[in-house]
Design a protein around this motif. Structure first.
Motif, PDB file in Angstrom:
ATOM      1  N   TRP A 154     -29.430   3.876 -45.547  1.00 58.27           N
ATOM      2  CA  TRP A 154     -28.861   2.519 -45.649  1.00 58.27           C
ATOM      3  C   TRP A 154     -27.332   2.521 -45.708  1.00 58.27           C
ATOM      4  N   ARG A 160     -25.259   4.385 -44.387  1.00 57.29           N
ATOM      5  CA  ARG A 160     -24.648   4.868 -43.147  1.00 57.29           C
ATOM      6  C   ARG A 160     -24.930   3.957 -41.959  1.00 57.29           C
ATOM      7  N   VAL A 161     -25.634   2.864 -42.182  1.00 60.76           N
ATOM      8  CA  VAL A 161     -25.932   1.926 -41.092  1.00 60.76           C
ATOM      9  C   VAL A 161     -24.634   1.312 -40.564  1.00 60.76           C
ATOM     10  N   ALA A 162     -24.522   1.280 -39.250  1.00 63.84           N
ATOM     11  CA  ALA A 162     -23.398   0.614 -38.578  1.00 63.84           C
ATOM     12  C   ALA A 162     -23.935   0.057 -37.265  1.00 63.84           C
ATOM     13  N   ASP A 194     -24.131  -3.343 -34.544  1.00 66.26           N
ATOM     14  CA  ASP A 194     -23.599  -4.624 -34.087  1.00 66.26           C
ATOM     15  C   ASP A 194     -24.767  -5.587 -33.908  1.00 66.26           C
ATOM     16  N   PRO A 251     -20.971  -7.362 -37.193  1.00 69.18           N
ATOM     17  CA  PRO A 251     -21.277  -5.968 -37.544  1.00 69.18           C
ATOM     18  C   PRO A 251     -22.039  -5.897 -38.865  1.00 69.18           C
ATOM     19  N   ARG A 300     -23.348  -3.776 -42.026  1.00 69.34           N
ATOM     20  CA  ARG A 300     -23.153  -2.617 -42.889  1.00 69.34           C
ATOM     21  C   ARG A 300     -23.809  -2.941 -44.229  1.00 69.34           C
ATOM     22  N   SER A 344     -23.988  -2.134 -48.479  1.00 67.56           N
ATOM     23  CA  SER A 344     -23.235  -1.594 -49.606  1.00 67.56           C
ATOM     24  C   SER A 344     -23.928  -1.995 -50.897  1.00 67.56           C
ATOM     25  N   TRP A 360     -29.705  -2.471 -51.428  1.00 70.49           N
ATOM     26  CA  TRP A 360     -28.610  -2.342 -50.463  1.00 70.49           C
ATOM     27  C   TRP A 360     -28.451  -3.668 -49.737  1.00 70.49           C
ATOM     28  N   TRP A 372     -26.229  -6.368 -47.059  1.00 71.51           N
ATOM     29  CA  TRP A 372     -25.183  -6.721 -46.107  1.00 71.51           C
ATOM     30  C   TRP A 372     -24.316  -7.783 -46.784  1.00 71.51           C
TER      31      TRP A 372
END
Length: 351
Positions: free
Chosen positions: A302, A304-306, A308, A313, A315, A317, A325, A327
């Motif tokens: 999770w 490291r997700v990147a 589009d 975008p 991500r 955190s 986790w 967005w």
């Protein structure tokens, strides 16, 4: 990939249909592009019908069927039950569209979420109300963890700006009683924290037709007016009801293409929930390509997700107060249906 979707009553069926359309479109595109490591991606769908127990049982079933990950769900209370079970089983779950802050009781690495937390979106909605000059807010509310959480968020945020919240218990009042209470309390805005179509639609009709309340703002932060059923049932009376919408004013190029495909699939304008479904599969497909189908490796991926997505975008955190986790954050707008053209939306408060 397992998918939890409300497809029958008392679930919000239209929202479930949009969520599933997004999930299915993305799966089809993944498979048209060669699948995952040469293997087709299969979506195993289970109807939650807005029932937490049914959702938890579906998670058990899907885990037993060997799905690599779990996706979906619209209703917050249902998603919370699914998240708890997925966490207990060690099954990665990417929640598409349920906003309740406390999606899990304790922090977990097994669950991630695409939609914004309720505290984020509803504070924005409270700021919109304050900016529009509303200080005396009434909420027509049904008993629910989700609605109770929303009331707390609104009350705290509005109080900081000099506003107050009066709660109208829909277990005790009918629509006519709501109108009388609004007059008694001198409210300038009424927020619908209730189910759709009942009792939301009868309340709107009663308020719109009460001359004493001609200047009252009706709002629906949970997004009921987003869907075509709202316009079909209420017509012009359903316009000018501000709600939260999780999409930008301009979609990404991917979003523009996906919107056209979803419109064809749904035979209607896609809601933000359909984009949430598409983005869910886009994220999970990227994770599966990069990390394989081992569940522990998926859960570890999770941060490291990147990806589009259709709305920007994506991500994940760790966000204070949120145990999954997250967005942080998808685009948020306050919009309404234009009274002059109820099939079109006006952006009242972009963020």
């Amino acid at each position: 990939m397992g998918a939890l979707v409300p497809l029958t009553r008392p679930g919000w069926v239209e929202a479930g249909r949009h969520l599933l359309a997004g999930l299915e479109l993305a799966v089809r595109e993944v498979n048209d592009a060669g699948g995952i490591a040469g293997r087709p991606l299969e979506l195993v769908v289970r109807d939650t019908a807005a029932d937490p127990g049914r959702a938890a049982a579906a998670v058990d079933e899907l885990e037993g069927l060997g799905v690599a990950a779990l996706a979906g769900e619209y209703h917050s209370v249902v998603a919370r039950a699914a998240a708890a079970r997925a966490d207990a089983l060690g099954l990665p779950f990417l929640c598409s569209s349920a906003v309740l802050d406390a999606l899990t009781e304790q922090p977990t690495d097994w669950v991630a979420r695409l939609c914004p937390a309720q505290s984020h979106g509803w504070r924005i909605y409270a700021d919109f109300l304050l900016g529009a000059g509303h200080r005396r807010i009434a909420v027509a509310a049904q008993a629910s963890v989700y609605w109770a959480s929303g009331i707390r968020i609104l009350r705290d945020r509005l109080a900081a700006g000099g506003g107050t919240v009066v709660e109208l218990d829909m277990g005790l009042l009918d629509p006519a009683g709501v109108c009388d209470a609004l007059v008694d309390h001198g409210a300038t805005a009424l927020l619908l924290l209730v189910g759709h179509p009942d009792p939301a639609v009868p309340i709107v009709k009663a308020v719109r037709r009460d001359r004493r309340l001609a200047e009252l703002l009706i709002g629906a932060p949970a997004g009921q007016p987003e869907f075509t059923a709202w316009a079909a049932l209420l017509g012009d009376e359903g316009a000018a009801v501000p709600f939260l919408r999780y999409r930008p004013e301009r979609l990404t190029p991917l979003g523009v293409r996906v919107e056209a495909s979803l419109r064809e699939r749904l035979a209607a304008a896609p809601s933000f929930v359909a984009f949430e479904g598409y983005d869910t599969v886009a994220v999970l497909a990227d994770v599966l390509r990069s990390h394989g189908v081992d569940r522990a490796r998926i859960a570890e991926s999770w941060p490291r997700v990147a990806v589009d997505g259709t709305r920007g975008p994506i991500r994940f955190s760790r966000t204070p107060g949120i145990g999954v986790w997250q967005w942080a954050w998808p685009p948020v707008q306050v919009v309404d249906r234009d009274p002059a053209e109820p099939d079109h939306f006006r952006v009242l408060h972009p963020v």
